[in-house]
Every structure is written in structure tokens, then in C-alpha cells.
Scaffold this motif. Sequence first.
Motif: not given
Length: 363
Positions: A179, A147-148, A301-303, A322, A182, A150
Amino acid sequence: SEEGRRVYGRIVPSRAPSIHISVLKKPAGPVACFTPWNFPAWNTMQKVAPALGAGCSVVIKPASETPGTAWMIGQALLDAGLPPAAISVVWGKTSDISDALIAAPEIRKVSLTGSTRVGRIVAAQAGQHLKKVTMELGGHGPVIVAGDADLDRLVPMAVQWKYRNAGQVCVSPTRFIVDDAVHDEFVTRLAEGAAALKLGDGLEEGTQMGPLTQKAQLNQVAEMVADAESRGAKVETGGARVGNIGNFFAPTVVSGMTPEMLAMNEEPFGPIALVIRSTGLEAALTEANRLPVGLGAYLFTRSMEVSQEVQDRLKSGMLGINHFALALPETPFGGVLDSGYGSEGGIEGIEAYLSTMTVTAAI
């Protein structure tokens, strides 16, 4: 200790003579290499280079659809000074050649890039003769989109890598597990990007995607799209053959995919992006691990926490976080489960063509 010395993790009693230990790496022996049609130069050199580097001679059986590339590579190596006995290129009826090569006592290693179905046959034949094997087989690349993620970065890359070589790539991103947060935006933007691609002759300026290699492949892709639609999926863009000359199939995005659909269980090997709506990481991992294959997989993800959990739980030989670029000369390339075993590339690729000898000498 006073009672003995530790040598490679083992205790040698002091009352025994001093022991000198050497571990030697020797060429495994002549190698039979079977390559596919979709990357005739890359797949040939991915096997030939480490085999020759390890000191093995090579017999190459290229795909019947693309024999010329392997022939030219072999000729170039001979022109450069490679001894003639070090490399051979043969073609003809695949089953006859593979049966003869695998059974030949001179061949000590077999390397195949191909489908899981063919891999089972070749591995079973090699196993009867206890020969070393490397199997780089099919996949069904899951792409977990958290969900996060980019989307500004992801969508252009997804368009580029999904439709590269018209999707005829073993590590092609195929199942986009997106997710819910998005999902709708991702589908809209991916479809827009796919629809904007220019189809045509690969030798023409501006062409971004060419045709499928065979008519049978075109028919299979069309069948998968029709099956998905009949089960409630939505074709966001593409979904049909383009023109009546050549095997052109439009870059396709299909949303609303569910596990029972044909394309979700058999590798499409074509320009189809399958989008599945996901409700959290647990559901995404369940879908990603659902099939008995594990070659290339991807996560956006950014996590760091999500990245670590996916690394720990995903069943795959390779994971790109990524990004989509998995095939690097410096890194091992290979899968798990029904996607085969062994690696090509990196030091692991050299190791696959070597046999180990342990030498212990009392001094």
C-alpha cells in the motif's frame, strides 16, 4: 418419518428391507512419486509417509540433481523393517522412467511436485489411464501489505522467508504488493535487511543464504533483473552475481515493478523480492489474482475486515495472514488453477491415497 428412514441424506422406503450402509476406505494401489530437487527430504517424505500410512506401496523417482536423499530415506525405512516390496527408488532419464511408470497398469496413483509445464504433461499422461493424481505445481506468491501492516513484525520475517533456500521455494513470497501509505518505508527497510544477509557455504558458521542450485537458474534470475531495469524498475539492493565461483546471486530487492515485466509473469525461483506500489485493497487483489496460478499467498494487516475480504476473494490454495509458515504437517498443502490440484499434508494428504467403496447390505 413414518414412511421411511433417512440414511446418509437419502430416503429409504419402509416397504424395502432394512439397509445397512458402510463406507470403506481402501488403499488406492501402488503409487509413482516424482519429487523435485529443492527440498529432497521433505518432498520425498511428504509423499511416502501418507502413501505408506494408507497402505500403498511406493516407487520414488527423485530429481536427477538430488537422488541420494531419497535413496537414503528408502534404505532407512527398509532397515526399520518396511517390507522390501513396499518401496522402490529409481533414477535415470526422467522422461523414460515417468512414461513407463505412468503407463504401467500396476501403478494406480501419481503424485508430482514440480513445474506447471511438467505437471500438464504428467497429468495428461495419467489421465489417459484414468489414474488418481496429486499435482503440487509452481506459484508466484503474492504478499498483500495493507496500509496498517506492522512493519516491525513484517520486515524481519520477509527477509527470512524470501531468501530462505535462496528463494528456491514454491511458496516463496515473491510479489510484495505494498500500500502506498507504507511503500517507501517498507522498501527501504526490506533492502537494508536483504543487504545485511551473509552469503556463503552452507556448512560455514554464520551463513544465511547459499548459492542457487544450477547455473541456468542463476542466468534466469539475472535476466529477470535486467529485464525489469530496462523497463524502468529500480534495483534497491543486489541484482548481480556475487564472485565467480559457485552460483551465488545477491539477495535482491527491485521496486517499481509493473505487470509487463518478465519476473512479474514467470516464477523467479531465486532471491528476488519484487515490490509493487498499490493504491488500496481493490488494486492489491487485482494484482494478486492477475496470474493463472494460486499456490501460497500472504496478507499483512491489523484489520479483521480486510482479512475476511481477502479470504473471500483471493484465488489461492493457501493464505498466511501476518505470517509466512504455510507448510505444517497437520494442514493440507496444495494450490488451485495452474498450481495444481489435490493436497499433501493433514487428513487430506492421507485421503489422496485412498479409494472409497460404498457397501449396502439388505438385512
